[in-house]
Write a protein that holds these residues in place. Structure first.
Motif, PDB file in Angstrom:
ATOM      1  N   LYS A 100       0.839  -1.199   0.000  1.00  0.00           N
ATOM      2  CA  LYS A 100       0.000   0.000   0.000  1.00  0.00           C
ATOM      3  C   LYS A 100       0.875   1.250   0.000  1.00  0.00           C
ATOM      4  O   LYS A 100       0.651   2.184  -0.768  1.00  0.00           O
ATOM      5  CB  LYS A 100      -0.918  -0.013   1.217  1.00  0.00           C
ATOM      6  N   GLU A 101       1.891   1.266   0.850  1.00  0.00           N
ATOM      7  CA  GLU A 101       2.783   2.428   0.933  1.00  0.00           C
ATOM      8  C   GLU A 101       3.539   2.635  -0.377  1.00  0.00           C
ATOM      9  O   GLU A 101       3.684   3.774  -0.842  1.00  0.00           O
ATOM     10  CB  GLU A 101       3.755   2.251   2.106  1.00  0.00           C
ATOM     11  N   ARG A 102       4.002   1.543  -1.002  1.00  0.00           N
ATOM     12  CA  ARG A 102       4.700   1.658  -2.294  1.00  0.00           C
ATOM     13  C   ARG A 102       3.768   2.219  -3.366  1.00  0.00           C
ATOM     14  O   ARG A 102       4.148   3.103  -4.139  1.00  0.00           O
ATOM     15  CB  ARG A 102       5.217   0.280  -2.742  1.00  0.00           C
ATOM     16  N   ALA A 103       2.547   1.719  -3.397  1.00  0.00           N
ATOM     17  CA  ALA A 103       1.584   2.180  -4.412  1.00  0.00           C
ATOM     18  C   ALA A 103       1.236   3.648  -4.192  1.00  0.00           C
ATOM     19  O   ALA A 103       1.120   4.411  -5.158  1.00  0.00           O
ATOM     20  CB  ALA A 103       0.328   1.315  -4.366  1.00  0.00           C
ATOM     21  N   GLU A 104       1.089   4.061  -2.946  1.00  0.00           N
ATOM     22  CA  GLU A 104       0.801   5.480  -2.661  1.00  0.00           C
ATOM     23  C   GLU A 104       1.946   6.357  -3.131  1.00  0.00           C
ATOM     24  O   GLU A 104       1.722   7.432  -3.706  1.00  0.00           O
ATOM     25  CB  GLU A 104       0.541   5.675  -1.163  1.00  0.00           C
ATOM     26  N   TYR A 116       0.385   5.106 -13.824  1.00  0.00           N
ATOM     27  CA  TYR A 116      -0.536   5.622 -12.812  1.00  0.00           C
ATOM     28  C   TYR A 116      -1.666   4.618 -12.561  1.00  0.00           C
ATOM     29  O   TYR A 116      -2.013   4.318 -11.433  1.00  0.00           O
ATOM     30  CB  TYR A 116      -1.094   6.976 -13.260  1.00  0.00           C
ATOM     31  N   ARG A 117      -2.242   4.085 -13.636  1.00  0.00           N
ATOM     32  CA  ARG A 117      -3.336   3.105 -13.512  1.00  0.00           C
ATOM     33  C   ARG A 117      -2.859   1.839 -12.812  1.00  0.00           C
ATOM     34  O   ARG A 117      -3.585   1.241 -12.021  1.00  0.00           O
ATOM     35  CB  ARG A 117      -3.899   2.754 -14.891  1.00  0.00           C
ATOM     36  N   MET A 118      -1.631   1.400 -13.119  1.00  0.00           N
ATOM     37  CA  MET A 118      -1.089   0.211 -12.456  1.00  0.00           C
ATOM     38  C   MET A 118      -0.894   0.471 -10.962  1.00  0.00           C
ATOM     39  O   MET A 118      -1.192  -0.387 -10.131  1.00  0.00           O
ATOM     40  CB  MET A 118       0.231  -0.210 -13.105  1.00  0.00           C
ATOM     41  N   ALA A 119      -0.428   1.659 -10.613  1.00  0.00           N
ATOM     42  CA  ALA A 119      -0.252   2.007  -9.202  1.00  0.00           C
ATOM     43  C   ALA A 119      -1.601   2.080  -8.505  1.00  0.00           C
ATOM     44  O   ALA A 119      -1.739   1.636  -7.353  1.00  0.00           O
ATOM     45  CB  ALA A 119       0.497   3.335  -9.073  1.00  0.00           C
ATOM     46  N   GLU A 120      -2.608   2.626  -9.194  1.00  0.00           N
ATOM     47  CA  GLU A 120      -3.965   2.669  -8.634  1.00  0.00           C
ATOM     48  C   GLU A 120      -4.485   1.265  -8.344  1.00  0.00           C
ATOM     49  O   GLU A 120      -5.071   1.011  -7.301  1.00  0.00           O
ATOM     50  CB  GLU A 120      -4.929   3.330  -9.629  1.00  0.00           C
ATOM     51  N   ALA A 121      -4.274   0.355  -9.275  1.00  0.00           N
ATOM     52  CA  ALA A 121      -4.727  -1.033  -9.101  1.00  0.00           C
ATOM     53  C   ALA A 121      -3.991  -1.701  -7.950  1.00  0.00           C
ATOM     54  O   ALA A 121      -4.595  -2.424  -7.150  1.00  0.00           O
ATOM     55  CB  ALA A 121      -4.523  -1.816 -10.391  1.00  0.00           C
ATOM     56  N   SER A 122      -2.696  -1.448  -7.841  1.00  0.00           N
ATOM     57  CA  SER A 122      -1.914  -2.007  -6.735  1.00  0.00           C
ATOM     58  C   SER A 122      -2.403  -1.475  -5.398  1.00  0.00           C
ATOM     59  O   SER A 122      -2.509  -2.220  -4.419  1.00  0.00           O
ATOM     60  CB  SER A 122      -0.426  -1.672  -6.899  1.00  0.00           C
ATOM     61  N   LEU A 123      -2.712  -0.198  -5.351  1.00  0.00           N
ATOM     62  CA  LEU A 123      -3.215   0.407  -4.121  1.00  0.00           C
ATOM     63  C   LEU A 123      -4.568  -0.188  -3.742  1.00  0.00           C
ATOM     64  O   LEU A 123      -4.801  -0.539  -2.580  1.00  0.00           O
ATOM     65  CB  LEU A 123      -3.328   1.922  -4.275  1.00  0.00           C
ATOM     66  N   ARG A 125      -5.772  -3.125  -4.484  1.00  0.00           N
ATOM     67  CA  ARG A 125      -5.590  -4.509  -4.028  1.00  0.00           C
ATOM     68  C   ARG A 125      -5.025  -4.544  -2.609  1.00  0.00           C
ATOM     69  O   ARG A 125      -5.498  -5.296  -1.760  1.00  0.00           O
ATOM     70  CB  ARG A 125      -4.666  -5.263  -4.983  1.00  0.00           C
ATOM     71  N   ALA A 126      -4.011  -3.722  -2.336  1.00  0.00           N
ATOM     72  CA  ALA A 126      -3.402  -3.713  -1.005  1.00  0.00           C
ATOM     73  C   ALA A 126      -4.401  -3.259   0.056  1.00  0.00           C
ATOM     74  O   ALA A 126      -4.487  -3.858   1.142  1.00  0.00           O
ATOM     75  CB  ALA A 126      -2.169  -2.809  -0.997  1.00  0.00           C
ATOM     76  N   MET A 127      -5.167  -2.222  -0.243  1.00  0.00           N
ATOM     77  CA  MET A 127      -6.149  -1.736   0.733  1.00  0.00           C
ATOM     78  C   MET A 127      -7.238  -2.778   0.975  1.00  0.00           C
ATOM     79  O   MET A 127      -7.688  -2.958   2.107  1.00  0.00           O
ATOM     80  CB  MET A 127      -6.731  -0.406   0.254  1.00  0.00           C
TER      81      MET A 127
END
Length: 143
Positions: A100-104, A116-123, A125-127
């Motif tokens: 979550k911290e990495r994606a943020e 950006y979209r990949m980071a959003e998806a990672s965030l 999933r982590a949340m």
């Protein structure tokens, strides 16, 4: 009186997550939680990261963290194809918190729209993993 059942197959990228009979399921979709009972009308939809719940004929309510994917309901058979599916007790909350911290951090950096979209998806999933882990009582040990 015996309850009506349907076949449920949950297939994740890493392999089958669940195969068996169910009496109900609630699937996270783009339109909210999508409920399925036996003899549901045929349907296809998009699954979003969230909590999947399903009840088996023995009365047990199963919970899982799922990522994005597809749901297909046809002829009293429900097929869920998801990138990942995890039981709450299998979620490493510390690892999910770090993801979550990495994606943020990635969202804050100026990147291409695809990144950006990949980071959003990672965030997302982590949340979702953290939410389901906490809801099931699997709290972080380090905090």
């Amino acid at each position: 009186m015996e309850q009506a059942v349907f076949a449920l197959d949950i297939l994740a990228a890493e392999g089958p997550f669940f195969r068996g009979e169910c009496i109900s399921a609630a699937v996270p979709t783009t339109d909210g939680s999508y409920g399925v009972l036996a003899h549901h009308a045929n349907a296809i939809g998009a699954i979003v990261p969230g909590e999947l719940t399903f009840r088996t004929p023995d009365g047990i309510l199963h919970r899982a963290a799922v990522s994005s994917g597809l749901i297909k309901v046809e002829d009293n058979h429900v097929l869920l194809l998801v990138d990942s599916a995890e039981h709450p007790e299998d979620i490493d909350a510390n690892r999910a918190r770090r993801a979550k911290e990495r994606a943020e951090e990635e969202l804050l950096q100026k990147k291409s729209m695809a990144e950006y979209r990949m980071a959003e998806a990672s965030l997302a999933r982590a949340m979702n993993r953290l939410k389901i882990s906490y809801a099931a009582g699997h709290n972080l040990k380090d905090e």
